[in-house]
Design a protein around this motif. Structure first.
Motif, mmCIF file in Angstrom:
data_model
loop_
_atom_site.group_PDB
_atom_site.id
_atom_site.type_symbol
_atom_site.label_atom_id
_atom_site.label_comp_id
_atom_site.label_asym_id
_atom_site.label_seq_id
_atom_site.Cartn_x
_atom_site.Cartn_y
_atom_site.Cartn_z
ATOM 1 N N PRO A 214 -1.689 4.643 -11.523
ATOM 2 C CA PRO A 214 -0.402 3.640 -11.748
ATOM 3 C C PRO A 214 0.720 3.902 -10.751
ATOM 4 C CG PRO A 214 -0.302 5.909 -13.004
ATOM 5 C CD PRO A 214 -1.686 5.909 -12.310
ATOM 6 N N HIS A 215 0.491 4.682 -9.456
ATOM 7 C CA HIS A 215 1.591 5.034 -8.675
ATOM 8 C C HIS A 215 1.623 3.889 -7.694
ATOM 9 C CE1 HIS A 215 3.473 7.084 -5.293
ATOM 10 N NE2 HIS A 215 3.392 8.393 -6.183
ATOM 11 N N LEU A 216 2.502 3.578 -7.385
ATOM 12 C CA LEU A 216 2.968 2.093 -6.528
ATOM 13 C C LEU A 216 2.159 2.148 -5.107
ATOM 14 C CD1 LEU A 216 4.291 -0.523 -5.893
ATOM 15 C CD2 LEU A 216 6.202 0.816 -4.866
ATOM 16 N N LEU A 217 2.122 3.425 -4.529
ATOM 17 C CA LEU A 217 1.385 3.614 -3.027
ATOM 18 C C LEU A 217 -0.059 3.258 -3.313
ATOM 19 C CD1 LEU A 217 3.387 6.486 -1.601
ATOM 20 C CD2 LEU A 217 3.527 4.278 -1.206
ATOM 21 N N ASP A 218 -0.600 3.789 -4.535
ATOM 22 C CA ASP A 218 -1.984 3.440 -4.795
ATOM 23 C C ASP A 218 -2.327 1.926 -4.859
ATOM 24 O OD1 ASP A 218 -2.652 5.876 -4.679
ATOM 25 O OD2 ASP A 218 -2.532 6.051 -6.986
ATOM 26 N N VAL A 219 -1.476 1.381 -5.611
ATOM 27 C CA VAL A 219 -1.681 -0.358 -5.470
ATOM 28 C C VAL A 219 -1.364 -1.025 -4.313
ATOM 29 C CG1 VAL A 219 -0.950 -2.448 -6.690
ATOM 30 C CG2 VAL A 219 -1.055 -0.391 -7.942
ATOM 31 N N LEU A 220 -0.255 -0.351 -3.502
ATOM 32 C CA LEU A 220 0.086 -1.008 -2.201
ATOM 33 C C LEU A 220 -1.324 -0.781 -1.248
ATOM 34 C CD1 LEU A 220 3.724 -0.210 -1.565
ATOM 35 C CD2 LEU A 220 2.716 -2.385 -2.341
ATOM 36 N N LYS A 221 -1.919 0.208 -1.186
ATOM 37 C CA LYS A 221 -2.941 0.629 -0.284
ATOM 38 C C LYS A 221 -4.116 -0.074 -0.658
ATOM 39 C CE LYS A 221 -5.758 4.432 1.508
ATOM 40 N NZ LYS A 221 -6.028 5.828 1.635
ATOM 41 N N ASP A 222 -4.543 -0.301 -2.004
ATOM 42 C CA ASP A 222 -5.589 -1.096 -2.538
ATOM 43 C C ASP A 222 -5.508 -2.546 -2.365
ATOM 44 O OD1 ASP A 222 -7.886 -1.397 -4.750
ATOM 45 O OD2 ASP A 222 -6.396 -2.817 -5.113
ATOM 46 N N ARG A 223 -4.163 -2.915 -2.156
ATOM 47 C CA ARG A 223 -4.015 -4.287 -1.646
ATOM 48 C C ARG A 223 -3.800 -4.590 -0.085
ATOM 49 N NH1 ARG A 223 -6.864 -5.830 -5.441
ATOM 50 N NH2 ARG A 223 -6.326 -8.039 -5.079
ATOM 51 N N GLY A 224 -4.176 -3.584 0.698
ATOM 52 C CA GLY A 224 -4.049 -3.881 2.063
ATOM 53 C C GLY A 224 -2.918 -3.504 2.934
ATOM 54 N N PHE A 225 -1.856 -2.861 2.206
ATOM 55 C CA PHE A 225 -0.913 -2.158 3.104
ATOM 56 C C PHE A 225 -1.236 -0.929 3.762
ATOM 57 C CE2 PHE A 225 1.087 -4.988 -0.202
ATOM 58 C CZ PHE A 225 2.178 -5.206 0.093
ATOM 59 N N GLU A 226 -0.980 -0.862 4.987
ATOM 60 C CA GLU A 226 -1.568 0.343 5.788
ATOM 61 C C GLU A 226 -0.469 1.182 6.217
ATOM 62 O OE1 GLU A 226 -3.974 -1.343 8.896
ATOM 63 O OE2 GLU A 226 -2.506 -3.103 9.074
ATOM 64 N N TYR A 227 0.818 0.883 5.791
ATOM 65 C CA TYR A 227 1.744 1.733 6.501
ATOM 66 C C TYR A 227 3.096 1.480 5.656
ATOM 67 C CZ TYR A 227 5.412 2.763 10.211
ATOM 68 O OH TYR A 227 6.765 3.145 10.767
ATOM 69 N N THR A 228 3.977 2.767 5.438
ATOM 70 C CA THR A 228 5.027 2.933 4.519
ATOM 71 C C THR A 228 6.179 3.577 5.350
ATOM 72 O OG1 THR A 228 3.710 2.902 2.564
ATOM 73 C CG2 THR A 228 5.903 3.605 2.346
ATOM 74 N N ARG A 229 7.471 2.925 5.186
ATOM 75 C CA ARG A 229 8.619 3.257 6.073
ATOM 76 C C ARG A 229 9.308 3.831 4.925
ATOM 77 N NH1 ARG A 229 13.404 -0.176 9.072
ATOM 78 N NH2 ARG A 229 13.717 -0.648 6.559
ATOM 79 N N ALA A 264 -0.036 12.602 3.545
ATOM 80 C CA ALA A 264 -1.147 13.679 3.291
ATOM 81 C C ALA A 264 -2.205 13.244 2.397
ATOM 82 C CB ALA A 264 -0.511 14.862 2.918
ATOM 83 N N GLU A 265 -1.546 12.675 1.311
ATOM 84 C CA GLU A 265 -2.438 12.061 0.000
ATOM 85 C C GLU A 265 -3.278 10.789 0.115
ATOM 86 O OE1 GLU A 265 -0.163 12.564 -3.453
ATOM 87 O OE2 GLU A 265 0.666 14.693 -2.942
ATOM 88 N N ARG A 266 -2.544 9.999 1.126
ATOM 89 C CA ARG A 266 -3.247 8.474 1.067
ATOM 90 C C ARG A 266 -3.625 8.158 2.256
ATOM 91 N NH1 ARG A 266 0.322 9.203 -3.041
ATOM 92 N NH2 ARG A 266 -0.535 8.445 -5.052
ATOM 93 N N ASN A 267 -3.074 8.842 3.363
ATOM 94 C CA ASN A 267 -3.634 8.722 4.818
ATOM 95 C C ASN A 267 -3.101 7.427 5.327
ATOM 96 O OD1 ASN A 267 -4.832 9.308 7.380
ATOM 97 N ND2 ASN A 267 -6.719 8.138 6.700
ATOM 98 N N MET A 268 -1.976 7.051 4.833
ATOM 99 C CA MET A 268 -1.365 5.808 5.334
ATOM 100 C C MET A 268 -0.251 6.183 6.274
ATOM 101 S SD MET A 268 -0.279 4.058 1.537
ATOM 102 C CE MET A 268 0.387 2.433 2.214
#
Length: 791
Positions: A214-229, A264-268
């Motif tokens: 349910p973490h937003l970052l998990d959904v973003l990574k799953d849908r192709g986001f590779e970077y977060t500012r 560290a946790e999602r390697n983005m």
């Protein structure tokens, strides 16, 4: 300028109100499933020949050269003359690593064009990417696939053309595809609030298998986001009162924790955006942090250095080294305003205005654009002094990142982030000129020049593309980033946002974002670094609240632009051919497909729609759709009344007794009977159809000689010409009967000898290229020799 981000003030740091939202190129464009709304998403493809920075030059006909890239196939570059070797070169304005397709269209669909397509990085050495020099079929063009990283120039050389063809090019297109190294991600700083507030994001919240979440970052990574500012406020404060926030969302400590979630946790990829303020900083709001507000300028400069160095050091120490650090946020007008505000007149945020005795007590880094171009020496001095203060502060931040990176053996890019004001490109170019000159003089230099893009503030996509490419061209040593962008999926009854062509729908949201991806990807010399969507779950959201499920959101179908915008294969998507009225349409059983991963090409079968009955009964253009495992294809068939032929200056028919000499222009024998020798002088042309000649036929240095459906008694000797056709059933030029020897030597262009009956020898030497028979052999009572041995 009006407030840049009204939502930033409206939502502040409290619980956010959700803003609900909800050309096939390559591969099957399947609608996203199990996501909110519908969107057809295909990989991005761009015709670089259509870009404003592309240009062409030609071997001749320079005045018409630009018509080859005007996106109108009814106009054309026309070469001067028909001699072989005419060329047109397209300059893409810079090198590209991911061009994969070239389309060439010619002006005459009833002609055969022989040509070579080449690519080059610098225009000095060339690599053949398609060789059609042996083509013998009439068609208006071709699509060719290739892999040649670093391509800047594409050249088409016409090596030959059937008699009567117009030598030129109607359109030349070179197609670019999304690079794998173009970074696609987001500023998702509000994920700090999301977790604290218990918001749940799932890819498929209604399904038994809900997918990532349910973490937003998990959904973003799953849908192709590779970077977060992540934005960082020094000491988060209320914009109205200046009071310290009870929960310091996006403050230094909380942002360090979020950095762990990302890196560290999602390697983005991780970006840090220092606002150097206690609340929002943007073009009209750039307050100093309260702790620095009353510092003398030298102390303020040191504070910027120390704070930046220390924070990056802490991130490195916890194993979350950022990939990129922005020194300020949207700082077109400077940052950390102080006493210079008396000359600026800024009023936001409220605490900056209401506590002027604190925030405006000492000099800061605000720019005095109102004195730009002033002829008043005092105002010009103030303008320069403001620039000096601003770049001193900025250089301190840049040096801090460089120093801490070096000290810990890390590689961290530094970004400077501004906006391009709609209609103020000159201001933007002035900013970068002043900024880069001054920070470099102070021993600092960024890696990335970043810009925000929101159409309502920064103009149409085409306008923005022009502007950002102007910045790139003026500053070739830097990467260019779109640091913020977004587009709504709802609102306004679906009407487009100001300056945008895209409706406020889920499909419009997808198309708008893809257009920005395309803009970044198409910057010449691969200068485009990436695109970040700003707060994709909160602002012009890529998510929709799920009815009946408390505090739960699912992605809009448009979110798949982050995973489906890259092509895995490129298809030879169009086949061109021509057929005479009443003729049969023959469609290819396969087309070529290029695999992006390794650059290999292979045929793939095509399933075509049925050709309608009577489709070729009248002249016109027939389009037949087909499908492959990798996407749609189209057959474009030109139905013509006649193949290209010579325009006659003189026509001879009936009986002609005595010698016939052609000294200039084009003479056509049509249904004639000639008793006597026929000769053609240098530069002249002769076309013979349905004619009987008693006597030799001789041409020396002729431009063109065409003989079809005729009977000649006597030797035929053709030497030193540019184009020879002795029969060519492929183009409706029927069999000739020749009694006597046939000799063809020294032809330097088109050369077809096909389907003839020759009573005597057939000899060919020194022709370039060698003559061909197009599958229609010649019979000869005498020996065939030289280049005609196999004809």
């Amino acid at each position: 300028m009006t407030l840049r981000h009204p939502v930033r003030t409206a939502l502040g740091f409290a619980s956010a109100v959700v803003m609900a939202g909800g050309v096939a190129v390559l591969g099957p464009a399947a609608p996203a499933s199990a996501l909110a709304g519908e969107a057809q998403i295909s990989p991005i493809e761009s015709n670089l020949g259509a870009k404003s920075w592309a240009s062409v030059r030609a071997s001749s006909g320079a005045t018409t050269a630009a018509l080859a890239i005007d996106q109108n196939d009814q106009t054309a570059w026309i070469a001067e003359g028909t001699s072989p070797g005419q060329w047109l070169t397209l300059d893409l304005g810079g090198a590209y690593d991911n061009v994969r397709k070239v389309r060439v269209l010619f002006p005459d669909p009833g002609a055969v064009y022989q040509y070579v397509v080449e690519a080059s990085a610098k225009g000095d050495t060339w690599t053949v990417i398609a060789d059609h020099s042996a083509n013998q079929q009439p068609a208006r063009g071709s699509v060719d696939l290739f892999t040649q990283p670093g391509t800047r120039y594409v050249r088409v050389t016409v090596t030959g053309a059937s008699p009567g063809a117009t030598v030129g090019i109607s359109e030349l297109g070179v197609y670019n595809y999304l690079r794998d190294d173009l970074v696609l991600g987001s500023d998702a700083s509000w994920v700090d609030n999301d977790v604290a507030e218990g918001r749940n994001y799932w890819v498929n919240p209604r399904s038994e298998d809900r997918g990532a979440g349910p973490h937003l970052l998990d959904v973003l990574k799953d849908r192709g986001f590779e970077y977060t500012r992540l934005r960082v406020f020094n000491e988060p404060r209320n914009e109205g009162t200046g009071a310290v926030q009870a929960i310091p969302y996006q403050g230094p400590d909380r942002s360090r924790e979020v950095a762990k979630w990302i890196k560290a946790e999602r390697n983005m990829g991780l970006g840090i955006d220092f606002h150097y303020a206690d609340s929002w900083a943007d073009p009209v709001k750039q307050p100093k942090p309260r702790a620095w507000a009353e510092l003398e300028f030298d102390d303020l400069t040191q504070a910027v250095y120390d704070y930046t160095y220390d924070y990056i050091k802490q991130l490195i120490a916890q194993g979350t080294t950022p990939d990129k650090v922005a020194i300020g946020n949207e700082i077109l007008n400077g940052f950390m305003y102080g006493s210079e505000n008396a000359h600026i007149g800024a009023t936001n945020p409220a605490y900056f205005r209401n506590q002027a005795d604190v925030y405006q007590s000492k000099p800061g880094g605000g720019l005095l654009w109102n004195y730009w171009r002033s002829e008043d020496p005092a105002e010009q001095r103030l303008y320069d002094e403001a620039w000096d203060r601003f770049t001193t502060l900025s250089a301190a931040g840049i040096r801090a990142v460089r120093d801490v990176s070096t000290a810990h053996g890390k590689d961290i890019d530094v970004e400077t982030h501004i906006i391009i004001d709609n209609g103020q490109l000159d201001k933007t170019l002035e900013f970068w000129k002043q900024y880069l000159t001054r920070v470099k003089a102070k021993g600092a230099n960024p890696d990335v020049l970043a810009h925000s893009y929101y159409p309502q503030y920064h103009g149409s996509p085409d306008h923005y593309e022009y502007n950002v490419n102007a910045v790139a061209a003026a500053n070739p040593g830097y990467k260019i980033d779109v640091a913020e962008t977004s587009y709504p999926a709802s609102g306004g009854d679906g009407a487009p946002m100001p300056n945008s062509p895209f409706p406020r729908t889920v499909q419009g949201q997808a198309d708008a974002l893809q257009r920005v991806f395309q803009i970044a990807n198409d910057i010449p010399n691969n200068q485009g670094l990436g695109v970040l969507a700003w707060e994709p779950a909160r602002w012009q959201s890529l998510f929709t609240a799920v009815p009946g499920m408390t505090r739960t959101w699912e992605p809009n179908a448009s979110i798949d632009v982050f995973s489906k915008s890259h092509a895995t294969h490129v298809v030879e998507d169009t086949r061109y051919s021509a057929v005479l009225v009443g003729g049969d349409v023959v469609l290819p059983g396969s087309v070529q497909v290029l695999t992006m991963a390794d650059g290999s090409t292979a045929p793939t079968p095509v399933t075509w729609e049925s050709v309608p009955d009577g489709a070729t009964d009248e002249a016109g253009r027939l389009t037949v759709r087909g499908s492959t495992s990798f996407g749609a294809v189209t057959a474009v068939v030109d139905v013509i009344e006649a193949y290209a032929g010579l325009d006659c200056d003189r026509v001879v028919n009936g009986r002609h007794a005595g010698p016939l000499t052609v000294t200039e222009g084009v003479t056509c024998l049509d249904g004639a009977t000639v008793s006597g020798p026929v000769s053609v002088s240098a530069g002249a042309s002769l076309q013979i159809r349905n004619t009987t000649i008693s006597g030799p036929v001789r041409a020396v240095g002729a431009q063109t000689v065409v003989v079809c459906d005729s009977r000649i008694t006597g030797p035929v000797s053709l030497s030193g010409g540019s184009s020879v056709t002795l029969g060519n059933p492929v183009l409706g030029c029927g069999r000739n009967t020749i009694t006597g020897p046939v000799t063809v030597t020294g032809t330097v262009g088109w050369n077809v000898i096909a389907g003839n009956a020759i009573t005597g020898p057939l000899a060919c030497t020194d022709n370039a290229p060698a003559p061909v028979n197009n599958g229609f052999g010649n019979t000869a009572a005498g020996p065939k020799s030289g280049q005609c041995r196999s004809l």
